[in-house]
Scaffold this active site. Structure first.
Site, PDB file in Angstrom:
ATOM      1  N   LYS A  31       2.888  -7.626  -1.513  1.00 49.47           N
ATOM      2  CA  LYS A  31       3.025  -8.757  -0.874  1.00 49.47           C
ATOM      3  C   LYS A  31       2.658  -9.939  -1.662  1.00 49.47           C
ATOM      4  O   LYS A  31       2.978 -11.148  -1.442  1.00 49.47           O
ATOM      5  CB  LYS A  31       2.321  -8.957   0.558  1.00 49.47           C
TER       6      LYS A  31
HETATM    7  N1  PMP Z   1       3.311  -1.574   3.906  1.00 47.30           N
HETATM    8  C1  PMP Z   1       2.508  -2.318   3.950  1.00 47.30           C
HETATM    9  C2  PMP Z   1       1.038  -1.808   4.058  1.00 47.30           C
HETATM   10  C3  PMP Z   1       2.414  -3.612   4.182  1.00 47.30           C
HETATM   11  O1  PMP Z   1       1.443  -4.619   4.409  1.00 47.30           O
HETATM   12  C4  PMP Z   1       3.951  -4.285   4.183  1.00 47.30           C
HETATM   13  C5  PMP Z   1       4.078  -5.534   4.435  1.00 47.30           C
HETATM   14  N2  PMP Z   1       3.896  -5.897   5.731  1.00 47.30           N
HETATM   15  C6  PMP Z   1       5.060  -3.222   4.057  1.00 47.30           C
HETATM   16  C7  PMP Z   1       4.532  -1.868   3.857  1.00 47.30           C
HETATM   17  C8  PMP Z   1       6.680  -3.841   3.984  1.00 47.30           C
HETATM   18  O2  PMP Z   1       6.866  -4.770   3.151  1.00 47.30           O
HETATM   19  P1  PMP Z   1       7.891  -5.869   3.622  1.00 47.30           P
HETATM   20  O3  PMP Z   1       7.376  -6.849   4.467  1.00 47.30           O
HETATM   21  O4  PMP Z   1       8.540  -6.410   2.210  1.00 47.30           O
HETATM   22  O5  PMP Z   1       9.050  -5.215   4.349  1.00 47.30           O
END
Ligand code: PMP
Length: 495
Positions: free
Chosen positions: A43
């Site tokens: 992120k």
């Molecule tokens: N895994 C974790 C631990 C996350 O914090 C996030 C983001 N919310 C994601 C996966 C997924 O990423 P994205 O928001 O780009 O779908």
């Protein structure tokens, strides 16, 4: 590049690492380790991009407060970006996400506003937009903000393509939270590497994407209710209780070739195996994505190239089921190692060799004299360690009682000369019969450690003891003992 002008320049360009033990023979399974980002998650990419785009568009002006609803990693990334650029940050987060995340955010200077777990992801979002509207904060809107997908097209996808230049990439495997990674990477891979199949994992107990059931939405496109197939799951950061706009775009744009259900228990097991067998330390969704990648790998021919996203570091999960089996105390095996040589044995009350034995330890005369003098001169004495949480708990109680006390911190600089701190320990062991610290004395009498002291406080015996010796304190203080003990010994509330 060896030198950077600021921390934000270190975001991205994360390594692809081959799995040598967990992958089936002959299959080339690579993981993209997003924990290499400065705040330890994928992120960071989005956080920087969203803020810089808002600066460029003029929506975010110097001094304005930034706000976002986030399960943690987005907030942690934003906290870094806002700290570096000088914006105040408010994060709304459901109370059931791990405590480490809250603390990390506050450490980075952000304000964390908790929302009720029962209101799920939509509660966090609604609170963030309510606060943004009322106070004129800049709301990042990671679930709809196209910048969240664009940054992955521009960086994550390009990095993967560059690492496979001249080679065929057969599968790219990801999960989806906001869908930023999914939409951004899949779009670029589909246009630049059409042979690459896009695989999306989701929790097996919350088959929201697999169901094909549309997300209920309000007129402005935002989710108007939880998705009917949503159930609470272990993969913090994946699958909120609604299908985000970005995730829906990836699916309706036919960029997703396969949706794979993944079990929570397998995710945790694989996260642990990544650590123990490959030396790769990651969070729960990393184990979960790997579970999906392994399903693909097992049915693939030798020579198949697979890239699996690992979104964050494991350090964020100390208080979660990921670490449930990891104990703080020494195991029987560790005690056996300790006792296999004579010196430097740490003994706690649980150490079998020591329990019940009450042989007097050999003591140093100067240390004995020091302890005796302290006990004569001070009415309340705690033999403590500066960094011991149980000592902190006692300090909090004494402070709340407005009780004057002397803390003899055996690990402090003052006790280092001649190893006085070490020499005082056997003196205390002889007096109290306990090898543990803290040990508290009132008017020369040993009360015991923090548990004994707290029990005496609770029963009223401590107050009587202080009054008996004419020691001044505030008897009317309103004290919540539970709040004083270290959090990990407090009774847990279920989420
Ligand atoms: N895994 C974790 C631990 C996350 O914090 C996030 C983001 N919310 C994601 C996966 C997924 O990423 P994205 O928001 O780009 O779908």
């Amino acid at each position: 590049m060896a030198r950077y002008n600021n921390i934000l320049e270190t975001i991205g360009n994360t390594p692809l690492v081959r799995l040598n033990k967990l992958a089936p023979e002959g299959v080339n399974l690579y993981v993209k380790i997003e924990a290499f980002n400065p705040m330890g998650s994928v992120k960071d990419r989005m956080a920087r991009a969203v803020i810089e785009q808002a600066e460029q568009s003029g929506e975010l002006k110097p001094g304005m407060t930034v706000i976002e609803a986030t399960s943690g990693n987005t907030g942690i990334g934003l906290a870094m970006v806002c700290a570096q650029k000088g914006y105040p940050l408010v994060v709304t987060m459901a109370e059931n996400f791990s405590v480490e995340r809250r603390k990390l955010l506050r450490f980075l200077g952000a304000k964390v506003v908790l929302t009720p777990a029962a209101e799920k992801g939509t509660g966090m979002l609604n609170k963030a937009s309510e606060l943004a509207q009322t106070h004129g904060y800049y709301l990042c809107r990671q679930f709809e903000n196209e910048v969240n997908a664009d940054v992955h097209s521009r960086t994550t996808a390009r990095e993967i393509l560059a690492d496979f230049a001249g080679e065929r990439l057969d599968y790219w495997v990801t999960g989806s939270g906001t869908g930023g990674t999914l939409k951004g990477v899949s779009r670029t891979l589909k246009s630049e590497s059409p042979v690459t199949k896009i695989v999306v994992a989701e929790p097996d107990n919350a088959p929201v994407l697999a169901s094909g059931i549309a997300q209920p939405r309000a007129e402005d496109g935002s989710p108007s209710a939880s998705h009917p197939n949503f159930r609470p799951h272990l993969m913090q950061g994946w699958s909120p209780d609604f299908i985000s706009k970005l995730t829906e775009d990836a699916i309706s744009g036919e960029h997703v070739d396969e949706i794979v259900p993944v079990a929570g228990s397998e995710s945790i097991e694989l996260s642990q195996r990544l650590a123990r067998e490959e030396g790769i330390f990651c969070g729960i969704t990393s184990g979960a994505t790997l579970a999906a990648a392994l399903q693909v790998a097992r049915r693939s021919d030798a020579g198949t190239n697979i890239v699996c996203m690992l979104p964050d570091t494991g350090e964020r999960y100390l208080s979660t089921p990921l670490f449930a089996d990891i104990k703080e105390e020494m195991s029987q095996e560790e005690i056996a190692i300790s006792q296999s040589t004579p010196g430097y044995q740490f003994v706690s009350l649980d150490t079998p060799q020591v329990a019940g034995s009450r042989e007097l330890a050999e003591v140093d005369g100067a240390a004995q004299a020091h302890v005796e003098k302290l006990l004569q001169q001070q009415s309340v004495v705690m033999f403590a360690l500066e960094w011991c949480e149980f000592c902190w708990a006692v300090r909090k109680l004494f402070q709340a009682m407005q009780l004057d006390y002397h803390s003899a911190d055996l690990d402090s600089v003052a006790y280092q000369d001649n190893d006085m701190g070490g020499k005082v320990r056997p003196v205390l062991l002889n007096i109290t019969g306990q090898p543990t610290i803290p040990q508290i004395f009132i008017a020369g009498e040993c009360v015991g450690g923090s548990s004994e002291l707290f029990a005496e406080y609770e029963s009223g015996a401590l107050i009587k003891r202080l009054q008996r010796h004419g020691i001044a304190f505030n008897a009317d203080a309103n004290i919540d003992l539970n709040a004083m003990m270290p959090q990990w010994v407090q009774p847990r509330q279920s989420a």
